[in-house]
Design a protein around this motif. Structure first.
Motif, PDB file in Angstrom:
ATOM      1  N   THR A 194       0.463  -1.791   0.102  1.00 50.85           N
ATOM      2  CA  THR A 194       0.402  -0.010   0.280  1.00 50.85           C
ATOM      3  C   THR A 194       1.022   1.562  -0.150  1.00 50.85           C
ATOM      4  OG1 THR A 194      -1.513  -1.419   1.217  1.00 50.85           O
ATOM      5  CG2 THR A 194      -1.848   1.114   0.996  1.00 50.85           C
ATOM      6  N   LEU A 195       1.695   1.217   1.167  1.00 48.39           N
ATOM      7  CA  LEU A 195       2.690   2.603   0.278  1.00 48.39           C
ATOM      8  C   LEU A 195       3.613   2.503  -0.578  1.00 48.39           C
ATOM      9  CD1 LEU A 195       4.176   2.096   4.630  1.00 48.39           C
ATOM     10  CD2 LEU A 195       2.431   3.098   3.383  1.00 48.39           C
ATOM     11  N   ALA A 196       4.188   2.078  -0.995  1.00 51.01           N
ATOM     12  CA  ALA A 196       4.896   1.504  -2.470  1.00 51.01           C
ATOM     13  C   ALA A 196       3.880   2.081  -3.467  1.00 51.01           C
ATOM     14  CB  ALA A 196       5.492  -0.292  -2.822  1.00 51.01           C
ATOM     15  N   ARG A 197       2.591   1.590  -3.521  1.00 54.25           N
ATOM     16  CA  ARG A 197       1.591   2.417  -4.627  1.00 54.25           C
ATOM     17  C   ARG A 197       1.733   3.508  -4.288  1.00 54.25           C
ATOM     18  NH1 ARG A 197      -2.001  -1.619  -7.413  1.00 54.25           N
ATOM     19  NH2 ARG A 197      -1.608  -3.424  -6.924  1.00 54.25           N
ATOM     20  N   LEU A 198       1.107   3.992  -2.857  1.00 58.42           N
ATOM     21  CA  LEU A 198       1.078   5.278  -3.216  1.00 58.42           C
ATOM     22  C   LEU A 198       2.169   6.224  -3.075  1.00 58.42           C
ATOM     23  CD1 LEU A 198      -0.554   7.205  -2.000  1.00 58.42           C
ATOM     24  CD2 LEU A 198       0.218   7.444   0.523  1.00 58.42           C
ATOM     25  N   PHE A 199       3.397   6.064  -2.690  1.00 58.34           N
ATOM     26  CA  PHE A 199       4.843   6.090  -3.665  1.00 58.34           C
ATOM     27  C   PHE A 199       4.474   6.214  -4.662  1.00 58.34           C
ATOM     28  CE2 PHE A 199       9.233   5.534  -5.120  1.00 58.34           C
ATOM     29  CZ  PHE A 199       9.564   6.772  -4.897  1.00 58.34           C
ATOM     30  N   ASP A 204       6.201  11.790  -9.745  1.00 54.73           N
ATOM     31  CA  ASP A 204       6.006  10.810 -11.071  1.00 54.73           C
ATOM     32  C   ASP A 204       7.732  10.135 -11.052  1.00 54.73           C
ATOM     33  OD1 ASP A 204       6.101  10.264 -13.775  1.00 54.73           O
ATOM     34  OD2 ASP A 204       6.215  12.945 -14.371  1.00 54.73           O
ATOM     35  N   PRO A 205       6.948   9.009 -11.508  1.00 56.57           N
ATOM     36  CA  PRO A 205       8.406   7.568 -11.742  1.00 56.57           C
ATOM     37  C   PRO A 205       9.100   7.887 -12.887  1.00 56.57           C
ATOM     38  CG  PRO A 205       5.970   7.109 -11.002  1.00 56.57           C
ATOM     39  CD  PRO A 205       6.133   8.318 -11.492  1.00 56.57           C
ATOM     40  N   THR A 206       8.488   8.475 -13.357  1.00 57.54           N
ATOM     41  CA  THR A 206       9.499   8.909 -14.752  1.00 57.54           C
ATOM     42  C   THR A 206      10.125   9.750 -15.131  1.00 57.54           C
ATOM     43  OG1 THR A 206       7.773  10.293 -16.326  1.00 57.54           O
ATOM     44  CG2 THR A 206       7.176   8.007 -15.775  1.00 57.54           C
ATOM     45  N   THR A 240       4.326  -3.572 -13.611  1.00 58.93           N
ATOM     46  CA  THR A 240       2.810  -3.163 -13.482  1.00 58.93           C
ATOM     47  C   THR A 240       3.295  -1.752 -14.382  1.00 58.93           C
ATOM     48  OG1 THR A 240       2.231  -4.502 -11.888  1.00 58.93           O
ATOM     49  CG2 THR A 240       1.222  -3.321 -12.744  1.00 58.93           C
ATOM     50  N   LEU A 241       3.829  -1.041 -14.216  1.00 58.98           N
ATOM     51  CA  LEU A 241       3.777   0.317 -14.265  1.00 58.98           C
ATOM     52  C   LEU A 241       3.934   0.261 -15.803  1.00 58.98           C
ATOM     53  CD1 LEU A 241       4.226   2.249 -11.843  1.00 58.98           C
ATOM     54  CD2 LEU A 241       2.120   2.341 -12.791  1.00 58.98           C
ATOM     55  N   LYS A 242       5.000  -0.057 -15.968  1.00 59.97           N
ATOM     56  CA  LYS A 242       5.638  -0.853 -17.461  1.00 59.97           C
ATOM     57  C   LYS A 242       4.967  -1.269 -18.120  1.00 59.97           C
ATOM     58  CE  LYS A 242      10.694  -0.155 -16.258  1.00 59.97           C
ATOM     59  NZ  LYS A 242      11.796  -0.622 -16.076  1.00 59.97           N
ATOM     60  N   THR A 282      -1.883  11.410  -7.522  1.00 57.66           N
ATOM     61  CA  THR A 282      -2.128  10.451  -9.566  1.00 57.66           C
ATOM     62  C   THR A 282      -2.405   9.116  -9.528  1.00 57.66           C
ATOM     63  OG1 THR A 282      -1.264  12.050 -10.701  1.00 57.66           O
ATOM     64  CG2 THR A 282      -2.127  10.417 -11.809  1.00 57.66           C
ATOM     65  N   LYS A 283      -3.342   9.053 -10.076  1.00 55.72           N
ATOM     66  CA  LYS A 283      -3.876   6.821  -9.899  1.00 55.72           C
ATOM     67  C   LYS A 283      -3.051   6.790 -11.163  1.00 55.72           C
ATOM     68  CE  LYS A 283      -8.017   3.807  -9.700  1.00 55.72           C
ATOM     69  NZ  LYS A 283      -6.917   3.011  -8.750  1.00 55.72           N
TER      70      LYS A 283
END
Length: 285
Positions: A194-199, A204-206, A240-242, A282-283
């Motif tokens: 949950t914390l990592a998803r929120l992070f 913006d991880p890009t 998952t994000l990629k 941002t979801k």
């Protein structure tokens, strides 16, 4: 947890001193419970691993996993042990003496420790630590500390090559540190996932070595894992994000010493009564 230290505690914990043999409170102490870092409260040792070595200092043949960091002294003769969370000096570790089946002796200054009796340590023992870097630590701290199950959030520096870095040194791009937050959380109330998803959803991880208007390697996106399970989860979320089409640049790195930032950086937006200028939700999952 962060305590004011006495001058003698500072000499031991911050300046790597040594108390006189057989003088410490816990040298011959046999209480049942846990021993935690005097400076930051992190659980370090269990009483079941304490033994009488006759050396004049509290001795343990094992530590709580991930709690103690080992660093060879500059002269190569001994190995220093420090709190993995705050870097506070504990003492030295010795191997091969044959004193216990584990063949290990953590020789620790009593003044580096604080004892918590059995029965009162359960809440402390179940706490876990997560460390995230995602731009200016003010904003990440502000967004993360609102999560139920999060017990504390501290802003600080990690991933560099110097000890006790200052904000000015980190901003000079000469130390290699990232601005980061250290989250202490109760895993029975909130999961690391949950914390990592929120992070990943509050920055913006890009963006490479920047976040919004803040540019520099100290603003990089990086997860510093404290357990193998955290590493596995972070890498799974990045995959998952990629797969969703995000060009994620977030690094996944073993946690090193986390250096707490200056007091004026702590709870910055809450004290100012304002909101982050470069972080928002941002979801993405």
């Amino acid at each position: 947890m962060k305590k004011e230290l006495t001058e003698e505690e500072k000499r031991i914990i911050l300046h790597k001193g040594t108390e006189a043999p057989f003088s410490g409170e816990y040298c011959n102490f046999k209480g049942k419970g846990i021993y935690r870092c005097k400076a930051c409260g992190t659980p370090l040792y269990r009483s079941g691993d304490k033994f009488d070595s006759g050396c004049g200092w509290p001795s343990f043949d094992d530590e709580i996993p991930g709690a103690v960091r080992r660093t060879p002294d500059a002269d190569g003769r001994r190995t220093e042990i420090t709190c993995a969370r705050c870097g506070g000096h504990l003492g030295h570790v010795f191997l091969g003496e044959g004193l216990t089946p584990k063949n290990t002796r953590h020789c620790v200054n009593s003044l580096s420790l604080e004892f918590v009796p059995e029965g009162k340590e359960r809440r402390t023992e179940r706490m876990e630590t997560a460390i995230f870097a995602g731009g200016c630590f003010w904003g990440v701290e502000y967004m993360m500390e609102k999560t139920p199950g999060v017990l504390s959030v501290e802003s600080g520096y990690i991933g560099g090559k110097t000890d006790h870095p200052s904000y000015e040194e980190v901003c000079s791009h000469t130390t290699g540190h990232a601005e980061a937050i250290q989250v202490i959380f109760d895993p029975t109330k909130v999961s690391y996932e949950t914390l990592a998803r929120l992070f990943f959803e509050i920055h913006d991880p890009t963006q490479l070595n920047r976040q919004g208007p803040d540019v520099g390697d100290q603003y990089r996106s990086e997860i510093f894992y404290t357990t193998p399970a955290q590493k596995e989860m972070a890498e799974r979320l990045i995959r998952t994000l990629k797969e969703k089409g995000y060009d994620v640049v977030t690094r996944v790195t073993p946690a090193a010493t986390f250096w707490k930032a200056e007091n004026y950086h702590q709870d910055y937006y809450r004290r100012k009564g304002t909101r982050p200028y470069c972080h928002g939700y941002t979801k993405r999952f």
